[in-house]
Design a protein around this motif. Structure first.
Motif, mmCIF file in Angstrom:
data_model
loop_
_atom_site.group_PDB
_atom_site.id
_atom_site.type_symbol
_atom_site.label_atom_id
_atom_site.label_comp_id
_atom_site.label_asym_id
_atom_site.label_seq_id
_atom_site.Cartn_x
_atom_site.Cartn_y
_atom_site.Cartn_z
ATOM 1 N N ALA A 144 25.453 31.983 -21.434
ATOM 2 C CA ALA A 144 26.740 32.302 -22.056
ATOM 3 C C ALA A 144 27.761 32.782 -21.040
ATOM 4 C CB ALA A 144 26.543 33.363 -23.147
ATOM 5 N N SER A 160 25.635 40.888 -25.532
ATOM 6 C CA SER A 160 25.699 39.610 -26.209
ATOM 7 C C SER A 160 24.294 39.146 -26.568
ATOM 8 C CB SER A 160 26.385 38.599 -25.285
ATOM 9 O OG SER A 160 26.306 37.307 -25.833
ATOM 10 N N VAL A 169 32.648 51.178 -20.748
ATOM 11 C CA VAL A 169 32.699 49.977 -21.579
ATOM 12 C C VAL A 169 31.350 49.267 -21.498
ATOM 13 C CG1 VAL A 169 33.600 47.627 -21.694
ATOM 14 C CG2 VAL A 169 35.177 49.544 -21.480
ATOM 15 N N TRP A 206 32.584 39.597 -13.560
ATOM 16 C CA TRP A 206 32.801 40.883 -14.207
ATOM 17 C C TRP A 206 31.459 41.407 -14.700
ATOM 18 C CZ3 TRP A 206 31.866 43.347 -18.761
ATOM 19 C CH2 TRP A 206 32.567 44.522 -18.989
ATOM 20 N N LEU A 264 29.385 47.899 -18.282
ATOM 21 C CA LEU A 264 28.040 47.310 -18.295
ATOM 22 C C LEU A 264 28.097 46.002 -19.070
ATOM 23 C CD1 LEU A 264 24.866 47.298 -18.241
ATOM 24 C CD2 LEU A 264 24.953 48.811 -20.229
ATOM 25 N N LEU A 265 27.514 44.946 -18.505
ATOM 26 C CA LEU A 265 27.442 43.656 -19.187
ATOM 27 C C LEU A 265 25.986 43.262 -19.396
ATOM 28 C CD1 LEU A 265 28.829 40.932 -20.143
ATOM 29 C CD2 LEU A 265 28.425 40.132 -17.809
ATOM 30 N N ILE A 266 25.641 42.916 -20.631
ATOM 31 C CA ILE A 266 24.311 42.387 -20.940
ATOM 32 C C ILE A 266 24.550 41.097 -21.700
ATOM 33 C CG2 ILE A 266 22.114 42.828 -22.101
ATOM 34 C CD1 ILE A 266 22.868 45.839 -22.001
ATOM 35 N N CYS A 267 24.174 39.983 -21.113
ATOM 36 C CA CYS A 267 24.649 38.696 -21.627
ATOM 37 C C CYS A 267 23.691 37.584 -21.202
ATOM 38 C CB CYS A 267 26.053 38.493 -21.041
ATOM 39 S SG CYS A 267 26.738 36.863 -21.152
ATOM 40 N N ARG A 277 31.486 32.409 -21.081
ATOM 41 C CA ARG A 277 32.284 33.228 -21.987
ATOM 42 C C ARG A 277 32.782 34.533 -21.369
ATOM 43 N NH1 ARG A 277 29.033 34.334 -26.990
ATOM 44 N NH2 ARG A 277 27.399 32.877 -26.370
ATOM 45 N N VAL A 292 29.336 45.825 -22.852
ATOM 46 C CA VAL A 292 29.389 44.523 -23.499
ATOM 47 C C VAL A 292 27.960 44.021 -23.667
ATOM 48 C CG1 VAL A 292 30.162 42.138 -23.308
ATOM 49 C CG2 VAL A 292 31.613 43.995 -22.436
ATOM 50 N N TYR A 345 28.650 40.999 -29.125
ATOM 51 C CA TYR A 345 28.799 39.609 -29.556
ATOM 52 C C TYR A 345 27.432 39.129 -30.032
ATOM 53 C CZ TYR A 345 33.040 39.870 -26.678
ATOM 54 O OH TYR A 345 34.239 40.237 -26.125
ATOM 55 N N ASP A 405 39.058 40.053 -24.017
ATOM 56 C CA ASP A 405 38.845 40.964 -25.147
ATOM 57 C C ASP A 405 38.887 42.421 -24.696
ATOM 58 O OD1 ASP A 405 38.516 38.729 -26.678
ATOM 59 O OD2 ASP A 405 36.343 38.934 -26.957
ATOM 60 N N ILE A 406 38.257 42.670 -23.561
ATOM 61 C CA ILE A 406 38.199 44.050 -23.064
ATOM 62 C C ILE A 406 39.588 44.543 -22.700
ATOM 63 C CG2 ILE A 406 37.420 45.488 -21.145
ATOM 64 C CD1 ILE A 406 34.895 43.691 -21.128
ATOM 65 N N ASN A 452 36.436 35.087 -21.484
ATOM 66 C CA ASN A 452 36.973 35.524 -22.783
ATOM 67 C C ASN A 452 36.637 36.981 -23.063
ATOM 68 O OD1 ASN A 452 37.754 32.863 -23.107
ATOM 69 N ND2 ASN A 452 35.864 32.322 -24.192
ATOM 70 N N ILE A 453 35.424 37.342 -22.666
ATOM 71 C CA ILE A 453 35.019 38.737 -22.852
ATOM 72 C C ILE A 453 35.978 39.656 -22.120
ATOM 73 C CG2 ILE A 453 33.236 40.410 -22.206
ATOM 74 C CD1 ILE A 453 31.130 38.216 -22.806
ATOM 75 N N PHE A 483 39.477 48.515 -17.049
ATOM 76 C CA PHE A 483 38.098 48.019 -17.074
ATOM 77 C C PHE A 483 37.987 46.554 -16.629
ATOM 78 C CE2 PHE A 483 38.382 51.396 -20.240
ATOM 79 C CZ PHE A 483 37.429 52.256 -19.738
ATOM 80 N N ARG A 540 41.378 45.393 -25.877
ATOM 81 C CA ARG A 540 40.849 46.542 -26.596
ATOM 82 C C ARG A 540 40.949 47.840 -25.804
ATOM 83 N NH1 ARG A 540 36.567 45.621 -30.283
ATOM 84 N NH2 ARG A 540 36.158 47.853 -30.158
ATOM 85 N N PHE A 541 40.625 47.777 -24.511
ATOM 86 C CA PHE A 541 40.444 49.024 -23.771
ATOM 87 C C PHE A 541 41.381 49.178 -22.573
ATOM 88 C CE2 PHE A 541 36.091 47.858 -25.348
ATOM 89 C CZ PHE A 541 36.111 48.718 -26.433
#
Lengths: 352, 352
Positions: free
Chosen positions: A332, B311, B307, A10, A325-328, A335, B309, B293, A342-343, A338-339, A351, A346-347
């Motif tokens: 991690a 972290s 969306v 994701w 968008l994911l910045i991680c 996770r 995200v 996070y 959460d999405i 789990n993210i 998504f 929430r949304f």
């Protein structure tokens, strides 16, 4: 096999578009298309069969317009790989009781195409000689805890690289994985199997008789309209089981062919990073116009022609799509599952 | 005044769409629209004049459809604020030689609207009594090196909060800014000025006679078709000068009214962070669905319903638009200008 779902990539992979349907490397080909291409050099296109969840029927047809309708087997429920392999074996045996076939995931990457073809060629030769189940195993180069491991034992006579399988271990802990690698006895399991259709059916009969008996019907149930009705009835009732557990790990006639194929199951962003070309700072950029300042060992992926500027990150994933968008940190990435939950909470589903 | 260009808010601000034209806070109003709204409560709409670069004519008309065409003054060239103010003064004087007006930037934010209106009301009263140039000054709360500072001296009789201006200092170094703030004598300059049209013309005549003489023509040149021809001829020939330097810092009759207006010039992402509501970890999220996070003191901004995200980031800017994404430490934001240059060179104008 291209029915897998998964959220580990994701926001690139989505429930409605798992990673086999994604153009991961920006080459213009999805992993599924690359897999079919890879096989097509060895197997005539009319002998390629695709098994997927019915949810992805349209996507498969779109990505493989050349594949005829009757070569797409649609699972009415998710039951892991064992029922998929067993169905395929019956479907194939109904057409040619002596046929052999290779089963392979559609979402892996193989860099050494020639070695791969040579391995398949020799593998087919091996399983066509006798009632044998054959896995492809890769030299285990690192104690990766996300992989399945095959422990080899006796080498086969007249074969330098084919061994009996002693056991198959799924996703070991870190310590165990290190022992596996040090021992030299373990190979990474590519999830690629060669066998005759009747060897598969016979192995299921022996080791998973409950499941085998459900599928044990006359060949006409594996043809035309009858097949869909039959499968829609029987498939949801069968157990969910991986083929490794169902037959490969139990059968006395299971073997592994060791070959270094430049393989990756692309199971995580880290795996993608490992297999991708890197710049001098260890950064991987996928499919985007990127400018990285003071970045190290990052993976930056975007859709389309987007410009991405990243400054001062180390060991990070930056993955950008149209609506997410994911910045991680790469470390991690476990996770992400789990993210995604959460999405969804929430949304909403759009998504995820 | 809404002719400013700037890249400090890239990728949100672009050359073709500077920050005054952006809905910064996701309220449905751009900074320009908010500025006009703020003034409209005090000044009848038919008395609002907009001066901008002709490049932005369409954008201004689109964002302010109620504003009549003849109230939009189009600069044929960028010449900073002094010629803009002088032109406006002549344009206004040609209609009413006794008129007073307030000049204000269109891309600032003012949170205390009531105090702002009270300051304008009292400011107009002050400049209408005599030949005076009046600035609005804010209590200098921190040694910000991006601001212009006004040093106040003698307090005016019968006014608790109006002072003569001793000097104006542009963007001091850190050390100097700290001295300014400690001294208690310096105010932040809001760039908002009140004056009579004829006071402006007279100040330019005295302090910048070269420029003044270019604009010193009969009132009919500031009306209808003639005005455009005249300006298109004279404007490109005039010097580029800020109004602070041209008249406010030199004139003997310049004053400052001190008022705490909850003002920010939104000159940087940091300024936006400072003025925005924060969650308990000091994170600001603008106009997006975000999940943070382990993040602290970040600013996360996106267009639309995306969306995002993030972290494990601290003191970072994450700014996402349709075709560009910026991930950068807040402390490195001065480098955004260079980054934008790099992008123009590498990928072309469409991204800047």
């Amino acid at each position: 096999m291209c029915g897998g779902a998964g959220t580990r990539f994701w926001p690139f992979s989505r429930e409605s578009r798992p990673k086999q349907f994604i153009d991961f490397f920006g080459t213009g080909q999805t992993l599924l298309q690359m897999t079919v291409d890879r096989v097509r050099r060895l197997v005539p296109e009319e002998n390629i069969i695709l098994i997927t969840n019915e949810q992805y029927a349209d996507t498969v047809r779109e990505q493989l317009p050349g594949l005829s309708q009757e070569h797409i087997l649609l699972e009415p429920a998710r039951r892991d790989t064992a029922p998929a392999v067993l169905w395929a074996a019956h479907h194939i045996a109904a057409r040619n009781p002596e046929a052999s076939f290779v089963t392979l995931p559609s979402d892996h990457v193989i860099l050494r195409e020639t070695d791969f073809q040579e391995a398949l060629r020799r593998g087919f030769e091996f399983v066509e000689q006798a009632d044998r189940l054959l896995a492809l195993g890769l030299p285990a180069k690192a104690p990766n805890t996300a992989y399945s491991y095959i422990q080899k034992e006796d080498k086969m006579p007249r074969h330098d690289d084919i061994f009996r399988i002693k056991t198959i271990a799924e996703k070991p802990g870190r310590e165990m994985a290190e022992i596996f690698v040090r021992s030299g006895e373990f190979l990474w399991n590519a999830g690629i199997y060669l066998w005759k259709a009747k060897s598969v059916i016979s192995a299921f009969n022996k080791d998973v008789p409950d499941m085998a008996s459900r599928f044990d019907v006359e060949p006409e149930f594996y043809r035309g309209e009858a097949e869909k009705d039959f499968i829609d009835d029987v498939y949801p009732k069968t157990s969910s089981l991986p083929v490794e557990y169902a037959i490969m790990d139990r059968a006395a006639n299971s073997y592994v062919l060791e070959a270094d194929l430049g393989w990756s199951d692309l199971s995580t962003w880290n795996a993608l990073h490992a297999i991708s070309p890197k710049n001098k700072d260890g950064n991987v950029t996928q499919n985007c116009r990127s400018l990285l300042y003071d970045c190290k060992d990052c993976i930056v992926a975007a859709e389309g022609e987007k410009v991405i500027v990243v400054s001062g990150l180390k060991d990070y994933i930056v993955a950008d799509t149209d609506n997410a968008l994911l910045i991680c940190p790469i470390e991690a990435e476990q996770r992400i599952r789990n993210i995604v939950n959460d999405i969804r909470e929430r949304f909403g589903n759009e998504f995820t």
